[in-house]
Design a protein around this motif. Structure first.
Motif, short mmCIF file in Angstrom:
data_model
loop_
_atom_site.label_atom_id
_atom_site.label_comp_id
_atom_site.label_asym_id
_atom_site.label_seq_id
_atom_site.Cartn_x
_atom_site.Cartn_y
_atom_site.Cartn_z
N ASP A 11 -4.37 -10.21 8.01
CA ASP A 11 -5.36 -8.91 8.42
C ASP A 11 -6.09 -9.38 9.66
OD1 ASP A 11 -4.34 -7.52 6.25
OD2 ASP A 11 -6.00 -7.93 5.20
N ILE A 12 -6.46 -10.67 9.61
CA ILE A 12 -7.41 -11.04 11.05
C ILE A 12 -6.24 -11.15 12.24
CG2 ILE A 12 -8.65 -12.90 11.91
CD1 ILE A 12 -10.01 -13.43 9.26
N GLU A 13 -5.18 -11.52 11.89
CA GLU A 13 -4.47 -11.91 12.84
C GLU A 13 -3.73 -10.49 13.31
OE1 GLU A 13 0.01 -13.96 13.91
OE2 GLU A 13 -0.85 -14.01 11.81
N ALA A 14 -3.68 -9.57 12.71
CA ALA A 14 -3.11 -8.10 12.96
C ALA A 14 -4.09 -7.54 13.69
CB ALA A 14 -2.89 -7.36 11.82
N GLN A 15 -5.45 -7.53 13.39
CA GLN A 15 -6.74 -7.09 14.23
C GLN A 15 -6.57 -7.62 15.35
OE1 GLN A 15 -10.39 -7.51 12.20
NE2 GLN A 15 -11.43 -6.01 13.55
N MET A 16 -6.71 -8.85 15.70
CA MET A 16 -6.49 -9.45 16.99
C MET A 16 -5.58 -9.02 17.66
SD MET A 16 -7.17 -13.44 18.03
CE MET A 16 -5.60 -13.92 17.34
N GLU A 17 -4.28 -9.15 17.49
CA GLU A 17 -3.29 -8.47 17.92
C GLU A 17 -3.26 -6.84 18.52
OE1 GLU A 17 0.42 -7.94 19.63
OE2 GLU A 17 -0.25 -10.01 18.99
N ARG A 18 -4.16 -6.12 17.75
CA ARG A 18 -4.15 -4.86 18.02
C ARG A 18 -5.30 -4.79 19.06
NH1 ARG A 18 -4.02 -3.93 12.63
NH2 ARG A 18 -6.18 -3.87 12.36
N SER A 19 -6.48 -5.45 19.06
CA SER A 19 -7.64 -5.45 19.94
C SER A 19 -7.31 -5.93 21.46
CB SER A 19 -8.80 -6.11 19.31
OG SER A 19 -8.72 -7.37 19.01
N ASP A 20 -6.50 -7.01 21.26
CA ASP A 20 -6.40 -7.73 22.58
C ASP A 20 -4.92 -8.52 22.35
OD1 ASP A 20 -6.43 -8.93 25.09
OD2 ASP A 20 -8.45 -9.92 24.47
N PRO A 21 -3.76 -7.66 22.62
CA PRO A 21 -2.51 -8.21 22.59
C PRO A 21 -2.17 -9.54 23.54
CG PRO A 21 -2.43 -6.05 23.28
CD PRO A 21 -3.63 -6.30 23.13
N PHE A 23 -4.39 -11.59 24.68
CA PHE A 23 -4.75 -12.94 24.05
C PHE A 23 -4.13 -13.58 22.90
CE2 PHE A 23 -8.08 -14.94 21.25
CZ PHE A 23 -8.53 -16.19 21.88
N SER A 24 -3.63 -12.55 22.12
CA SER A 24 -3.05 -13.06 20.87
C SER A 24 -1.71 -13.86 21.27
CB SER A 24 -2.69 -11.71 20.17
OG SER A 24 -1.80 -12.21 18.86
N ARG A 25 -0.87 -13.11 22.19
CA ARG A 25 0.22 -13.69 22.78
C ARG A 25 -0.07 -14.98 23.51
NH1 ARG A 25 1.31 -8.31 24.34
NH2 ARG A 25 0.52 -9.06 26.60
N GLY A 26 -0.99 -15.32 24.00
CA GLY A 26 -1.57 -16.60 24.60
C GLY A 26 -1.72 -17.76 23.64
N LEU A 27 -2.48 -17.16 22.64
CA LEU A 27 -2.56 -18.27 21.34
C LEU A 27 -1.32 -18.43 20.61
CD1 LEU A 27 -5.73 -16.93 19.56
CD2 LEU A 27 -5.66 -18.90 20.89
N ASP A 28 -0.25 -17.55 20.60
CA ASP A 28 0.84 -17.79 20.11
C ASP A 28 1.57 -19.01 20.76
OD1 ASP A 28 0.56 -16.45 17.80
OD2 ASP A 28 1.72 -14.40 18.84
N SER A 29 1.68 -18.99 22.08
CA SER A 29 2.44 -19.52 23.00
C SER A 29 1.72 -21.19 23.39
CB SER A 29 2.60 -18.90 24.39
OG SER A 29 1.35 -18.99 24.98
N GLY A 30 0.42 -21.12 22.91
CA GLY A 30 -0.37 -22.37 23.09
C GLY A 30 -0.97 -22.55 24.31
N GLN A 31 -1.02 -21.46 25.03
CA GLN A 31 -1.95 -21.22 26.37
C GLN A 31 -2.76 -19.96 26.36
OE1 GLN A 31 1.40 -21.58 29.36
NE2 GLN A 31 1.37 -23.68 29.11
N PRO A 32 -3.92 -20.08 25.62
CA PRO A 32 -4.44 -18.85 25.45
C PRO A 32 -5.34 -18.53 26.82
CG PRO A 32 -5.53 -20.42 24.47
CD PRO A 32 -4.41 -21.21 24.82
N CYS A 33 -5.27 -16.99 27.16
CA CYS A 33 -6.14 -16.72 28.39
C CYS A 33 -7.54 -16.46 27.86
CB CYS A 33 -5.36 -15.51 28.86
SG CYS A 33 -5.43 -14.15 27.75
N SER A 34 -8.33 -15.95 28.50
CA SER A 34 -9.64 -15.80 28.27
C SER A 34 -9.72 -14.19 27.55
CB SER A 34 -10.55 -15.79 29.32
OG SER A 34 -10.39 -14.68 30.50
N PRO A 35 -10.57 -14.18 26.43
CA PRO A 35 -10.67 -12.85 25.90
C PRO A 35 -10.90 -11.93 26.64
CG PRO A 35 -11.89 -14.55 24.55
CD PRO A 35 -11.43 -15.38 25.81
N ARG A 36 -10.69 -10.61 26.48
CA ARG A 36 -10.90 -9.44 27.20
C ARG A 36 -12.29 -9.11 27.67
NH1 ARG A 36 -8.64 -4.63 24.26
NH2 ARG A 36 -6.80 -5.19 25.27
#
Length: 96
Positions: A11-21, A23-36
């Motif tokens: 649920d937390i992961e889905a909410q993060m994906e909806r709020s800032d996709p 950032f979420s894609r960056g975490l999945d790839s291992g190179q996160p960008c800064s949050p919105r």
């Protein structure tokens, strides 16, 4: 982990994906960008545009350009220098 803990994490992961996709894609790839909340590029662009409008309003005797530049400068400062950055003023206006 138990099933309920996995559900909470999903649920937390889905909410993060909806709020800032992005950032979420960056975490999945291992190179996160800064949050919105920390991205300030559009704010600096607004500030530069407001400066151009203010200078144009002074150079050409146009009060409308000057006023538009000053309003945009106010919007840009709200975007750049607001410590909360959650736009709580909007939420406060619309909560009963």
């Amino acid at each position: 982990m138990t099933h309920s803990e996995n559900k909470v994490l999903a649920d937390i992961e889905a909410q993060m994906e909806r709020s800032d996709p992005q950032f979420s894609r960056g975490l999945d790839s291992g190179q996160p960008c800064s949050p919105r909340e920390y991205r300030r590029g559009p704010g600096w662009l607004l500030l530069a545009l407001s400066l151009v409008l203010v200078v144009a309003g002074f150079a050409l005797p146009q009060g409308l350009l000057l006023a538009t530049g000053l309003v945009l400068a106010g919007v840009a400062q709200e975007y750049l220098f607001d410590p909360a950055r959650g736009h709580t003023w909007f939420r406060r206006l619309h909560t009963p």
